[in-house]
Design a protein around this motif. Sequence first.
Motif, PDB file in Angstrom:
ATOM      1  N   ASP A 208      82.580   4.619 -59.854  1.00  0.00           N
ATOM      2  CA  ASP A 208      82.209   4.063 -58.555  1.00  0.00           C
ATOM      3  C   ASP A 208      82.979   2.762 -58.348  1.00  0.00           C
ATOM      4  OD1 ASP A 208      80.982   3.359 -56.210  1.00  0.00           O
ATOM      5  OD2 ASP A 208      78.950   3.209 -57.038  1.00  0.00           O
ATOM      6  N   ALA A 212      80.689   0.425 -54.754  1.00  0.00           N
ATOM      7  CA  ALA A 212      80.444   0.582 -53.319  1.00  0.00           C
ATOM      8  C   ALA A 212      79.478   1.721 -53.004  1.00  0.00           C
ATOM      9  CB  ALA A 212      81.772   0.805 -52.595  1.00  0.00           C
ATOM     10  N   TRP A 213      79.629   2.851 -53.680  1.00  0.00           N
ATOM     11  CA  TRP A 213      78.770   4.012 -53.393  1.00  0.00           C
ATOM     12  C   TRP A 213      77.323   3.700 -53.782  1.00  0.00           C
ATOM     13  CZ3 TRP A 213      76.994   8.563 -56.424  1.00  0.00           C
ATOM     14  CH2 TRP A 213      76.614   9.640 -55.597  1.00  0.00           C
ATOM     15  N   SER A 216      75.496   1.404 -51.430  1.00  0.00           N
ATOM     16  CA  SER A 216      75.027   1.940 -50.145  1.00  0.00           C
ATOM     17  C   SER A 216      73.650   2.577 -50.251  1.00  0.00           C
ATOM     18  CB  SER A 216      76.040   2.971 -49.620  1.00  0.00           C
ATOM     19  OG  SER A 216      76.030   4.145 -50.432  1.00  0.00           O
ATOM     20  N   GLN A 218      69.486   2.726 -52.063  1.00  0.00           N
ATOM     21  CA  GLN A 218      68.317   1.887 -52.320  1.00  0.00           C
ATOM     22  C   GLN A 218      67.693   2.274 -53.656  1.00  0.00           C
ATOM     23  OE1 GLN A 218      67.307  -0.636 -50.226  1.00  0.00           O
ATOM     24  NE2 GLN A 218      69.142  -0.171 -49.012  1.00  0.00           N
ATOM     25  N   GLN A 264      73.052   8.626 -53.323  1.00  0.00           N
ATOM     26  CA  GLN A 264      73.323   7.187 -53.354  1.00  0.00           C
ATOM     27  C   GLN A 264      72.112   6.414 -53.874  1.00  0.00           C
ATOM     28  OE1 GLN A 264      73.941   9.321 -50.845  1.00  0.00           O
ATOM     29  NE2 GLN A 264      75.506   8.528 -49.447  1.00  0.00           N
ATOM     30  N   ASP A 265      70.906   6.857 -53.526  1.00  0.00           N
ATOM     31  CA  ASP A 265      69.708   6.180 -54.026  1.00  0.00           C
ATOM     32  C   ASP A 265      69.568   6.354 -55.540  1.00  0.00           C
ATOM     33  OD1 ASP A 265      69.149   5.363 -51.476  1.00  0.00           O
ATOM     34  OD2 ASP A 265      67.471   6.740 -51.145  1.00  0.00           O
ATOM     35  N   GLN A 302      78.361  -4.918 -57.978  1.00  0.00           N
ATOM     36  CA  GLN A 302      76.936  -4.682 -57.788  1.00  0.00           C
ATOM     37  C   GLN A 302      76.188  -4.884 -59.104  1.00  0.00           C
ATOM     38  OE1 GLN A 302      75.793  -0.675 -56.989  1.00  0.00           O
ATOM     39  NE2 GLN A 302      73.744  -1.213 -56.244  1.00  0.00           N
TER      40      GLN A 302
END
Length: 373
Positions: A208, A212-213, A216, A218, A264-265, A302
Amino acid sequence: MRSGRYIGVMSGTSLDGVDVVLAAIDQQMVAQQASYCHPMPPALREAILAVSQGQQLTLSQLGQLDTRLGRLFAEAVQVLIRREGLEKEDIAAIGCHGQTVWHEPLGEAPNTLQIGDNNQIAALTGITVVGDFRRRDMALGGQGAPLVPAFHQAILMHPEERRMVLNIGGIANLSLLIPGKPIGGYDTGPGNMLLDAWIWRHQQRPYDKDGAWGGSGQVVYPLLQQMLADPWFALPAPKSTGREYFNPGWIDQQLTNFPGLSPQDVQATLVELTAMTIAQQVMLCGGCERLLVCGGGGKNPQLMARLRAQLPGTEVGTTDEAGISGDDMEALAFAWLAYRTLSGEPGNLPSVTGAREASVLGAIFPANIQRYR
């Protein structure tokens, strides 16, 4: 002491390439002089991943993988030597960790298996190779891992500052460099391994980029709490793990009670899992003033942001800021361990691995007997 130029070779649990470094090493210094990342053929990567996750294979298939990977390691070394305009006689030895395909440090017959035939490397390069570093420590009752904390002590220990070095490769591991205390170190759990596996499944990308992925998505806190309840995280140190435990099957098992989540979560939750399991261990060990991060995870903004948020009293930076390349740290460590072996010096730390005693590590594969003598 066997001072000279050494080459370190490391492919790591992420399998994103073969890292090769050149360093001048003696009793006073480890001076990196060059580095190179050799591509890992996709078919070979997939075959190794399958073995590491428990897929059945024949002895013939395992033997062929061992040979193919040994040849690839030799090829990577030869490219670096050519790029630097060196001859084989300029190199004292190659330290090759090999590719771990199984690591089982507990039970009635603890074992660990690294492939990448060192005989192939010695024969193809004409340079002495030191390999099979982990099994002597395991024979002495240790985990066989992590071995890099001894290197971290040699190059990053500070006489006053409470430091920890965090390697976020496929698996994350800590080295505890606390003045006045024995050096500690152990695996904290998954680093990039689950993140890379999940994005590969859904995006066919090896990692990743910049987080970024995952950024996006939660965090799904009920899923995170279930993951944190895995009994491995509660094991006391010394402890180590690998892909044989934390793999895509582990993610699927965790998702059984959480159908329909967005990919993504799930990725965001896996990032939080890595950050939280690391931060918890830092605090359990009494915290530190500075956390120096190396490995691929240090390039995930992140993940680094979540570490900083969970460790507000700690300065979180990278080993690059301390003068040691985070990309090359592990390969450099095995160049240093080869130097220790040829010098007849111990390479493990019983306070880290749990071995009964310190020991010279590894097996030596001489390029030619006259030069070795």
